[in-house]
Write a protein that holds these residues in place. Structure first.
Motif, PDB file in Angstrom:
ATOM      1  N   THR A 298      10.049  -9.162  -1.199  1.00 15.08           N
ATOM      2  CA  THR A 298       9.847  -9.884   0.062  1.00 15.08           C
ATOM      3  C   THR A 298       8.376  -9.760   0.490  1.00 15.08           C
ATOM      4  O   THR A 298       7.669  -8.838   0.063  1.00 15.08           O
ATOM      5  CB  THR A 298      10.728  -9.321   1.195  1.00 15.08           C
ATOM      6  N   THR A 299       7.962 -10.668   1.353  1.00 16.36           N
ATOM      7  CA  THR A 299       6.587 -10.632   1.867  1.00 16.36           C
ATOM      8  C   THR A 299       6.347  -9.331   2.634  1.00 16.36           C
ATOM      9  O   THR A 299       5.277  -8.730   2.556  1.00 16.36           O
ATOM     10  CB  THR A 299       6.346 -11.844   2.794  1.00 16.36           C
ATOM     11  N   GLU A 300       7.379  -8.871   3.347  1.00 17.70           N
ATOM     12  CA  GLU A 300       7.263  -7.627   4.118  1.00 17.70           C
ATOM     13  C   GLU A 300       7.030  -6.446   3.183  1.00 17.70           C
ATOM     14  O   GLU A 300       6.222  -5.553   3.456  1.00 17.70           O
ATOM     15  CB  GLU A 300       8.533  -7.359   4.954  1.00 17.70           C
ATOM     16  N   GLU A 301       7.772  -6.434   2.059  1.00 14.32           N
ATOM     17  CA  GLU A 301       7.602  -5.329   1.095  1.00 14.32           C
ATOM     18  C   GLU A 301       6.196  -5.355   0.487  1.00 14.32           C
ATOM     19  O   GLU A 301       5.551  -4.322   0.323  1.00 14.32           O
ATOM     20  CB  GLU A 301       8.658  -5.434  -0.024  1.00 14.32           C
ATOM     21  N   TRP A 302       5.734  -6.547   0.150  1.00 12.09           N
ATOM     22  CA  TRP A 302       4.379  -6.707  -0.399  1.00 12.09           C
ATOM     23  C   TRP A 302       3.345  -6.142   0.590  1.00 12.09           C
ATOM     24  O   TRP A 302       2.476  -5.345   0.231  1.00 12.09           O
ATOM     25  CB  TRP A 302       4.107  -8.189  -0.685  1.00 12.09           C
TER      26      TRP A 302
ATOM     27  N   LYS B   6       3.767  -4.067   3.049  1.00 17.17           N
ATOM     28  CA  LYS B   6       3.948  -2.628   3.309  1.00 17.17           C
ATOM     29  C   LYS B   6       3.249  -1.784   2.228  1.00 17.17           C
ATOM     30  O   LYS B   6       2.498  -0.855   2.548  1.00 17.17           O
ATOM     31  CB  LYS B   6       5.461  -2.307   3.356  1.00 17.17           C
ATOM     32  N   VAL B   7       3.474  -2.096   0.947  1.00 11.78           N
ATOM     33  CA  VAL B   7       2.831  -1.267  -0.101  1.00 11.78           C
ATOM     34  C   VAL B   7       1.311  -1.423  -0.058  1.00 11.78           C
ATOM     35  O   VAL B   7       0.593  -0.448  -0.268  1.00 11.78           O
ATOM     36  CB  VAL B   7       3.315  -1.526  -1.555  1.00 11.78           C
ATOM     37  N   PHE B   8       0.847  -2.640   0.219  1.00 13.32           N
ATOM     38  CA  PHE B   8      -0.614  -2.807   0.304  1.00 13.32           C
ATOM     39  C   PHE B   8      -1.189  -2.067   1.507  1.00 13.32           C
ATOM     40  O   PHE B   8      -2.276  -1.500   1.434  1.00 13.32           O
ATOM     41  CB  PHE B   8      -1.001  -4.295   0.304  1.00 13.32           C
ATOM     42  N   SER B   9      -0.424  -2.051   2.628  1.00 13.01           N
ATOM     43  CA  SER B   9      -0.901  -1.351   3.826  1.00 13.01           C
ATOM     44  C   SER B   9      -1.074   0.133   3.562  1.00 13.01           C
ATOM     45  O   SER B   9      -2.094   0.727   3.901  1.00 13.01           O
ATOM     46  CB  SER B   9       0.103  -1.484   4.971  1.00 13.01           C
ATOM     47  N   VAL B  10      -0.060   0.742   2.971  1.00 18.96           N
ATOM     48  CA  VAL B  10      -0.107   2.202   2.799  1.00 18.96           C
ATOM     49  C   VAL B  10      -1.005   2.568   1.611  1.00 18.96           C
ATOM     50  O   VAL B  10      -1.930   3.376   1.736  1.00 18.96           O
ATOM     51  CB  VAL B  10       1.315   2.783   2.605  1.00 18.96           C
ATOM     52  N   ASN B  11      -0.755   1.963   0.451  1.00 23.33           N
ATOM     53  CA  ASN B  11      -1.412   2.412  -0.787  1.00 23.33           C
ATOM     54  C   ASN B  11      -2.872   1.977  -0.894  1.00 23.33           C
ATOM     55  O   ASN B  11      -3.671   2.663  -1.523  1.00 23.33           O
ATOM     56  CB  ASN B  11      -0.668   1.866  -2.017  1.00 23.33           C
ATOM     57  N   THR B  12      -3.209   0.846  -0.313  1.00 19.32           N
ATOM     58  CA  THR B  12      -4.567   0.317  -0.504  1.00 19.32           C
ATOM     59  C   THR B  12      -5.371   0.360   0.796  1.00 19.32           C
ATOM     60  O   THR B  12      -6.415   1.009   0.857  1.00 19.32           O
ATOM     61  CB  THR B  12      -4.488  -1.124  -1.061  1.00 19.32           C
TER      62      THR B  12
ATOM     63  N   GLY C 288       7.353  -4.182 -11.135  1.00 22.75           N
ATOM     64  CA  GLY C 288       6.623  -3.335 -10.187  1.00 22.75           C
ATOM     65  C   GLY C 288       5.319  -4.021  -9.827  1.00 22.75           C
ATOM     66  O   GLY C 288       4.291  -3.376  -9.642  1.00 22.75           O
ATOM     67  N   SER C 289       5.371  -5.349  -9.708  1.00 26.39           N
ATOM     68  CA  SER C 289       4.111  -6.103  -9.559  1.00 26.39           C
ATOM     69  C   SER C 289       3.352  -5.716  -8.292  1.00 26.39           C
ATOM     70  O   SER C 289       2.132  -5.516  -8.331  1.00 26.39           O
ATOM     71  CB  SER C 289       4.387  -7.605  -9.577  1.00 26.39           C
ATOM     72  N   ALA C 290       4.060  -5.569  -7.183  1.00 27.58           N
ATOM     73  CA  ALA C 290       3.370  -5.254  -5.929  1.00 27.58           C
ATOM     74  C   ALA C 290       2.750  -3.860  -6.008  1.00 27.58           C
ATOM     75  O   ALA C 290       1.565  -3.664  -5.708  1.00 27.58           O
ATOM     76  CB  ALA C 290       4.354  -5.328  -4.760  1.00 27.58           C
ATOM     77  N   TYR C 291       3.543  -2.893  -6.448  1.00 29.42           N
ATOM     78  CA  TYR C 291       3.049  -1.507  -6.559  1.00 29.42           C
ATOM     79  C   TYR C 291       1.877  -1.429  -7.539  1.00 29.42           C
ATOM     80  O   TYR C 291       0.842  -0.825  -7.244  1.00 29.42           O
ATOM     81  CB  TYR C 291       4.198  -0.596  -7.014  1.00 29.42           C
ATOM     82  N   THR C 292       2.046  -2.064  -8.695  1.00 28.29           N
ATOM     83  CA  THR C 292       0.990  -2.062  -9.711  1.00 28.29           C
ATOM     84  C   THR C 292      -0.293  -2.668  -9.151  1.00 28.29           C
ATOM     85  O   THR C 292      -1.393  -2.128  -9.354  1.00 28.29           O
ATOM     86  CB  THR C 292       1.465  -2.875 -10.941  1.00 28.29           C
TER      87      THR C 292
END
Ligand code: NJP
Length: 236
Positions: free
Chosen positions: A98-102, A104-110, A147-151
């Motif tokens: 989902t767009t929200e999941e995308w 969220k990972v970018f907010s925290v990890n990047t 794992g495209s978003a995380y990767t």
């Protein structure tokens, strides 16, 4: 003249082990986590005789990050080591993401790594010294399916660190990444100690890598440590 370290995502998992290890080396700590669990972890570390400042903050929130670093500098007067460890992940196909999941990972990890690094640099530049260690991932060097978003967040982190490292080199600041394979933690809604994780990296393996980077002789930079369980396919 004891060293001071900030460790993000230290409530549990790899971050908690990194904080514990640095404390055993005589480093004073400020630990950051977004949940109340950070205070429990602080209490545990304090009981073991360390000096720990407990900071509940979301690394993806600019205001909370600014506040946490201000408190740390007010308390200790300097920061020698920053460990960017906070991270989240989920694993599914790109169409299921989902767009929200995308976001969220970018907010925290990047974005989180950007915000904390930006906040720590002025005082490190003033002191003409500092070590910034970021826990990225072996997937920041090779893509995995589902794992495209995380990767993507971890590839982005690698590029960010590589660029900033060159900006701050002249100030005596060194930056490196620890790129692990599968670690037995609470990552991606799992639990530490699950039987299928028996052969995975242990949190102390990550703490050991961080410690090596942080305590390296002043004339050298450990740019990157890549490690993975022997049972895991080789990163390519
Ligand atoms: O995960 P976990 P790990 N702001 O879930 C905190 C990377 N990695 O130790 O916020 C601030 O046990 C959270 O605390 P709380 C991974 O990408 C892992 O495995 O209070 N903190 C907790 O302490 C990550 O960068 C594997 O709930 C936030 C911690 O982060 C690093 O290793 C493989 C936060 C997460 O602990 C540590 O993750 C790999 C926020 N917004 C890379 N959100 C692996 N485990 O297999 C979460 O290649 N935290």
């Amino acid at each position: 003249n004891e060293k001071v370290a900030v460790v993000t995502g230290a409530s549990r998992g790899a971050g908690k082990a990194i904080a514990t290890r640095l404390m055993a080396e005589g480093v004073k700590l400020a630990i950051i986590g977004s949940s109340e669990q950070i205070h429990e972890t602080s209490k545990e570390l304090n009981e073991n005789g360390g000096e720990v400042l407990s900071l509940q903050a979301d690394v993806s929130d600019e205001h909370q990050v600014k506040e946490a670093f201000k408190k740390t500098l007010d308390h200790y007067g300097k920061i020698d080591i920053l460990v960017n460890n906070a991270g989240v992940g989920f694993f599914k196909t790109v169409e299921e993401t989902t767009t929200e999941e995308w976001d969220k990972v970018f907010s925290v990890n990047t974005k989180g790594v950007f915000l904390t690094t930006r906040e720590v640099l002025p005082s490190m530049k003033e002191n003409k010294s500092g070590t910034i260690i970021t826990i990225s991932s072996d997937v920041g060097r090779r893509a995995i399916p589902n794992g495209s978003a995380y990767t993507a967040t971890k590839y982005a982190v690698q590029g960010f660190i590589g660029s900033v490292a060159q900006e701050v080199q002249e100030y005596g600041i060194r930056m490196g990444t620890v790129n692990p394979g599968a670690i037995d933690t609470y990552f991606a809604d799992s639990n530490q100690g699950e039987t299928h994780k028996e052969d995975w990296l242990k949190v102390d393996d990550i703490a050991e890598a961080v410690c090596y980077m942080a305590s390296a002789a002043k004339h050298m930079v450990v740019d990157e440590i890549m490690l993975h369980p022997l049972s895991q396919e080789y990163p390519r």
